[in-house]
Design a protein around this motif. Structure first.
Motif, PDB file in Angstrom:
ATOM      1  N   THR A  18     -20.821 -43.571  10.510  1.00  0.00           N
ATOM      2  CA  THR A  18     -21.862 -42.957   9.667  1.00  0.00           C
ATOM      3  C   THR A  18     -23.262 -43.528   9.882  1.00  0.00           C
ATOM      4  OG1 THR A  18     -21.262 -44.379   7.766  1.00  0.00           O
ATOM      5  CG2 THR A  18     -20.212 -42.197   7.910  1.00  0.00           C
ATOM      6  N   PRO A  19     -23.452 -44.837  10.136  1.00  0.00           N
ATOM      7  CA  PRO A  19     -24.826 -45.281  10.422  1.00  0.00           C
ATOM      8  C   PRO A  19     -25.397 -44.625  11.676  1.00  0.00           C
ATOM      9  CG  PRO A  19     -23.464 -47.150   9.804  1.00  0.00           C
ATOM     10  CD  PRO A  19     -22.534 -45.993  10.011  1.00  0.00           C
ATOM     11  N   VAL A 112     -19.249 -50.513  14.297  1.00  0.00           N
ATOM     12  CA  VAL A 112     -20.473 -49.838  13.843  1.00  0.00           C
ATOM     13  C   VAL A 112     -21.559 -49.961  14.901  1.00  0.00           C
ATOM     14  CG1 VAL A 112     -22.369 -49.934  12.174  1.00  0.00           C
ATOM     15  CG2 VAL A 112     -19.995 -50.064  11.375  1.00  0.00           C
ATOM     16  N   GLU A 113     -21.701 -51.143  15.484  1.00  0.00           N
ATOM     17  CA  GLU A 113     -22.721 -51.367  16.512  1.00  0.00           C
ATOM     18  C   GLU A 113     -22.392 -50.623  17.802  1.00  0.00           C
ATOM     19  OE1 GLU A 113     -24.346 -55.793  15.528  1.00  0.00           O
ATOM     20  OE2 GLU A 113     -22.238 -55.656  16.116  1.00  0.00           O
ATOM     21  N   LYS A 114     -21.109 -50.523  18.130  1.00  0.00           N
ATOM     22  CA  LYS A 114     -20.710 -49.755  19.313  1.00  0.00           C
ATOM     23  C   LYS A 114     -21.166 -48.305  19.188  1.00  0.00           C
ATOM     24  CE  LYS A 114     -16.467 -52.458  20.109  1.00  0.00           C
ATOM     25  NZ  LYS A 114     -14.986 -52.374  20.227  1.00  0.00           N
ATOM     26  N   TYR A 115     -20.854 -47.706  18.048  1.00  0.00           N
ATOM     27  CA  TYR A 115     -21.242 -46.304  17.835  1.00  0.00           C
ATOM     28  C   TYR A 115     -22.755 -46.149  17.788  1.00  0.00           C
ATOM     29  CZ  TYR A 115     -16.386 -45.081  16.610  1.00  0.00           C
ATOM     30  OH  TYR A 115     -15.025 -44.844  16.630  1.00  0.00           O
ATOM     31  N   GLY A 130     -27.707 -49.121  10.225  1.00  0.00           N
ATOM     32  CA  GLY A 130     -27.899 -49.293   8.786  1.00  0.00           C
ATOM     33  C   GLY A 130     -26.587 -49.326   8.032  1.00  0.00           C
ATOM     34  N   LYS A 131     -26.663 -49.004   6.756  1.00  0.00           N
ATOM     35  CA  LYS A 131     -25.478 -49.060   5.902  1.00  0.00           C
ATOM     36  C   LYS A 131     -24.558 -47.873   6.147  1.00  0.00           C
ATOM     37  CE  LYS A 131     -27.475 -51.761   2.119  1.00  0.00           C
ATOM     38  NZ  LYS A 131     -27.675 -51.855   0.638  1.00  0.00           N
ATOM     39  N   GLN A 264     -15.420 -55.274   7.142  1.00  0.00           N
ATOM     40  CA  GLN A 264     -16.349 -54.451   6.360  1.00  0.00           C
ATOM     41  C   GLN A 264     -17.785 -54.665   6.843  1.00  0.00           C
ATOM     42  OE1 GLN A 264     -15.589 -55.273   2.134  1.00  0.00           O
ATOM     43  NE2 GLN A 264     -14.593 -53.292   2.037  1.00  0.00           N
ATOM     44  N   TRP A 265     -18.520 -53.562   6.953  1.00  0.00           N
ATOM     45  CA  TRP A 265     -19.887 -53.596   7.452  1.00  0.00           C
ATOM     46  C   TRP A 265     -20.873 -53.658   6.283  1.00  0.00           C
ATOM     47  CZ3 TRP A 265     -22.415 -54.473  11.797  1.00  0.00           C
ATOM     48  CH2 TRP A 265     -23.741 -54.034  11.932  1.00  0.00           C
ATOM     49  N   MET A 266     -21.725 -54.671   6.294  1.00  0.00           N
ATOM     50  CA  MET A 266     -22.823 -54.808   5.341  1.00  0.00           C
ATOM     51  C   MET A 266     -22.365 -54.770   3.885  1.00  0.00           C
ATOM     52  SD  MET A 266     -25.968 -52.758   7.223  1.00  0.00           S
ATOM     53  CE  MET A 266     -27.229 -53.417   6.133  1.00  0.00           C
ATOM     54  N   ASN A 267     -21.254 -55.455   3.623  1.00  0.00           N
ATOM     55  CA  ASN A 267     -20.813 -55.633   2.236  1.00  0.00           C
ATOM     56  C   ASN A 267     -20.816 -57.129   1.940  1.00  0.00           C
ATOM     57  OD1 ASN A 267     -19.743 -55.543  -0.319  1.00  0.00           O
ATOM     58  ND2 ASN A 267     -17.725 -54.814   0.301  1.00  0.00           N
TER      59      ASN A 267
END
Length: 310
Positions: A18-19, A112-115, A130-131, A264-267
């Protein structure tokens, strides 16, 4: 600008994309997005504010050809999947620009960074990751009109048995916290038996302030329920990433998977429980050594200590 996006298959990967999807919107805010993907992925993303159309992807190549003829033309096609079938889909799609994620190119960083790096490379942009972004209805779950905060328990993991913590330990944790929280137990249709084992153990401990939702929720309902939790205890799973999107205080139990890539990303309210064995992470669906120690050695007290830290 008309955009076609093929979503990742699994719920967790979809949430972690989603980011990157938001950065496609940031690149050109005047976009109409058509999402194509698995039923689970489409259900998770169908309420996105920029969505124009959604299509559940059929695995049959003949049906795939028919779908692409009906979709029409696009300014750009992005796929977050690196499969052979997606290469076929990419060939069939009518779009001015076509981009496909390559899992071999994007490694050794969080998913998340890969995408997000994939989208930046495609658009020649430099957006930060981002989130996580999910959209939920504002329907709070309550148990018997109780005013207690709500603890969510998620014992399942669709990746395989190696990622699952034991029902007995989940039950011990839930029982210990039942005086402070009402309890909701989540699970998919193939995890009903696991949840029933936990339910049986809770009843043996005279715990009654719980609700068993295994196999009873749609994906939007699951997202909504998780968004209103006060505490979540889970394995590495799709629901874990849903909780991260809403920054729900979470204790995540990791065994064979790479927590540096799928935590978990950014939690900021998240803690990981794991044993750091020499055989971790093996990334296998079942334990190749036959002992399953990465999960067997984690006990209820380890999780309860993390809950106290949160």
């Amino acid at each position: 600008m008309k955009i076609l996006i093929e979503l990742p298959t699994w719920l967790g990967d979809c949430v972690m994309a989603t980011p990157a999807i938001e950065n496609i919107v940031n690149f050109d805010n005047d976009v109409k997005i058509t999402f194509i993907g698995s039923f689970v992925a489409i259900e998770a993303m169908k309420n996105h504010q920029k969505v124009f159309k959604t299509v559940v992807l059929d695995k049959k190549y003949g049906v795939l050809y028919k779908i692409t003829r009906e979709l029409g033309e696009f300014d750009a096609f992005f796929s977050f999947r690196s499969s052979l079938r997606t290469k076929f889909l990419k060939f069939l799609i009518s779009a001015k620009n076509k981009y496909q994620f390559d899992k071999n190119k994007y490694q050794y960083r969080h998913q998340v960074e890969k995408y997000n790096d994939f989208i930046n490379d495609s658009l020649k942009s430099n957006f930060p990751a981002g989130k996580l972004v999910l959209h939920a209805d504002n329907l709070k779950l309550s148990i018997n009109n109780s005013s207690l905060p709500i603890l969510g328990i998620n014992p399942g993991a669709s990746y395989g048995s190696a990622k699952r913590w034991h029902p007995e330990e989940f039950a011990k944790v839930a029982s210990e916290l039942s005086g402070q929280y009402d309890i909701v137990i989540f699970g998919g249709e193939d995890e009903v038996d696991i949840v029933m084992d936990i339910e049986k153990l809770l009843l043996e401990k005279s715990v009654k302030n719980y609700q068993n939702l295994a196999g009873k929720t749609t994906i939007p309902e699951l997202i909504n329920h998780i968004s209103h939790l006060d505490l979540f205890i889970t394995g590495d799973s799709g629901p874990m990433h849903v909780a991260a999107a809403f920054e729900v205080p979470t204790v995540a139990i990791f065994g064979p998977t790479k927590d540096d890539e799928t935590s978990q990303w950014m939690n900021e309210k998240s803690l990981i429980v794991k044993k750091n064995l020499d055989c971790q992470p093996c990334m296998k669906r079942t334990c190749p050594l036959g002992h399953h120690n990465c999960m067997n050695l984690i006990k209820a007290v380890d999780v309860l200590d993390s809950v106290k830290s949160l």
